[in-house]
Enzyme design. Structure first.
Site, PDB file in Angstrom:
ATOM      1  N   ASP A 155      -0.028  -1.822  -2.971  1.00 23.97           N
ATOM      2  CA  ASP A 155      -0.049  -1.522  -1.534  1.00 23.97           C
ATOM      3  C   ASP A 155      -0.141  -0.010  -1.341  1.00 23.97           C
ATOM      4  O   ASP A 155      -0.085   0.763  -2.295  1.00 23.97           O
ATOM      5  CB  ASP A 155       1.229  -2.046  -0.875  1.00 23.97           C
ATOM      6  CG  ASP A 155       2.482  -1.464  -1.516  1.00 23.97           C
ATOM      7  OD1 ASP A 155       2.884  -0.355  -1.117  1.00 23.97           O
ATOM      8  OD2 ASP A 155       3.043  -2.108  -2.430  1.00 23.97           O
ATOM      9  N   ASP A 212       2.168   1.718   0.408  1.00 25.23           N
ATOM     10  CA  ASP A 212       3.460   2.037   0.993  1.00 25.23           C
ATOM     11  C   ASP A 212       3.337   1.859   2.508  1.00 25.23           C
ATOM     12  O   ASP A 212       2.794   0.844   2.944  1.00 25.23           O
ATOM     13  CB  ASP A 212       3.915   3.441   0.573  1.00 25.23           C
ATOM     14  CG  ASP A 212       5.436   3.590   0.641  1.00 25.23           C
ATOM     15  OD1 ASP A 212       6.132   2.730   0.080  1.00 25.23           O
ATOM     16  OD2 ASP A 212       5.921   4.553   1.250  1.00 25.23           O
TER      17      ASP A 212
END
Length: 292
Positions: A209, A211
Site C-alpha cells: 500500500d 500508507d
C-alpha cells in the site's frame, strides 16, 4: 568452516514456505520464552532452510506481541547463519508501488514497547550496526530476482513503527518528508537481535500500500493489505527458492561484520557477569563467552 543455513522469517500473508522438501517440524525451547511457532526445517536444493512464521500460523501474534528474542534465539540454535526476512510494508514513494519488492539497506527504529537486546545489566554489550543488512546476502537476493524475472528495487530506508494501528496522516507525511522509503511494524528489533546473534540479515520488503499520505489512494486497511500480501506470496516463495538453490555451501564472511559482530562488543568484565544471564546467552554469544 561453518555450513551455511538459510533462515526464512515469513511475515503477513506468508505462513508457510512452498517448495521446502524433506520437512520436519521442531519446537525448540528457548530461555527467552516462547517463539512464534515451531520451526519448519527442510531443504531447497542442497541448502538447509529453516522457516519461521513471524506472527505464528493463523496470524495470532501482533507486532508488539512477537517474542523477537525467542525467535532469533531458536533460529540460532537451529544453526541458521543468514536470515531472509519477508515483510509486508507501506510505501512513501510513487515508484515503489504495491506489488514491488524493495531490498532495503537501512532501518529507523520508532518502536518503544519491545525488548531490543539479548544483553543488559550483568552482561553489557554494544554491537556495530551502521550497516544492518548483509550486502552479500542482499546481492544474492537481487541476483535471484533477476534470474527469476521478479522486479525489485535495491536500497531504501525502512522505518519501523510500533503499531498495531496504521499511521496517522501527519505521521505518514512526516515520514515521507524525512525521505524514508517504506514503513512496517516488525523488522525492529528483529534485525538488531540478529546482529547480536551474529546472523546475517536481509529484508525483502513487499509493498502492499501507499500508507496514507498518497492523495489518490484510500487509507490503509487490513483487507487491502492482506489481498496484496497474498498475491505477493507466490513470488516471494519463488524468490526464496532461487536464493536457496544458488546459496553457497559454506557461510560467507559478511562485509558488514555480522559473522563476528560480538568481537570486542562485551563490556562487562568476566568477574562481574551475571551467571543467570550468561546461561541464557549460551546460543547467541557462546562463541565469545567461551573465549573469555
Amino acid at each position: 568452516m561453518t555450513a551455511a543455513v538459510l533462515g526464512v522469517i515469513g511475515g503477513s500473508g506468508v505462513y508457510d514456505l512452498p517448495g521446502l522438501e524433506d520437512v520436519r517440524e521442531e519446537a525448540i525451547t528457548s530461555p527467552w520464552g516462547e517463539p512464534s511457532d515451531a520451526l519448519r526445517i527442510g531443504r531447497i536444493g542442497a541448502t538447509k532452510v529453516v522457516f519461521l512464521a513471524r506472527h505464528g500460523r493463523g496470524h495470532k501474534l501482533s507486532p508488539t506481541g512477537i517474542n523477537y528474542r525467542a525467535n532469533i534465539d531458536v533460529l540460532k540454535r537451529a544453526g541458521v547463519t543468514d536470515i531472509l526476512s519477508l515483510s509486508a510494508c507501506g510505501s512513501f514513494r510513487n515508484e515503489l508501488h504495491p506489488g514491488l519488492f524493495v531490498l532495503v539497506d537501512q532501518f529507523v527504529d520508532r518502536t518503544y514497547g519491545r525488548a531490543t537486546s539479548f544483553f543488559g545489566n550483568g552482561c553489557v554489550a554494544h554491537v556495530p550496526f551502521s550497516h544492518p543488512v548483509g550486502p552479500l546476502l542482499q546481492r544474492r537476493i537481487a541476483a535471484a530476482a533477476e534470474a527469476e524475472g521478479i522486479a525489485v528495487h535495491r536500497g531504501g530506508t525502512y522505518v519501523c513503527m510500533e503499531g498495531p494501528q496504521f499511521s496517522t496522516l501527519a505521521e505518514s507525511k512526516h515520514y515521507k518528508a524525512s525521505n524514508f522509503d517504506v514503513i512496517g511494524m516488525t523488522n525492529m528489533p528483529e534485525a538488531k537481535l540478529a546482529r547480536e546473534a551474529e546472523i546475517t540479515y536481509a529484508t525483502i520488503a513487499m509493498v502492499t500500500d501507499y500508507d496514507c499520505w498518497h492523495p489518490s489512494h484510500d487509507s490503509v486497511d487490513v483487507a487491502s493489505v492482506i489481498a496484496v500480501a497474498r498475491a505477493n506470496a507466490d513470488r516471494a516463495a519463488q524468490l526464496v527458492a532461487r536464493v536457496a538453490r544458488d546459496f553457497p555451501a559454506e557461510r560467507e564472511n559478511c562485509p558488514a561484520g555480522s559473522h563476528r559482530a560480538l568481537d570486542g562488543a562485551i563490556m562487562t568484565a568476566p568477574a562481574h557477569r551475571d551467571p543467570a544471564l550468561l546461561a541464557k546467552l549460551d546460543a547467541v554469544a557462546g562463541r565469545v563467552l567461551g573465549e573469555s
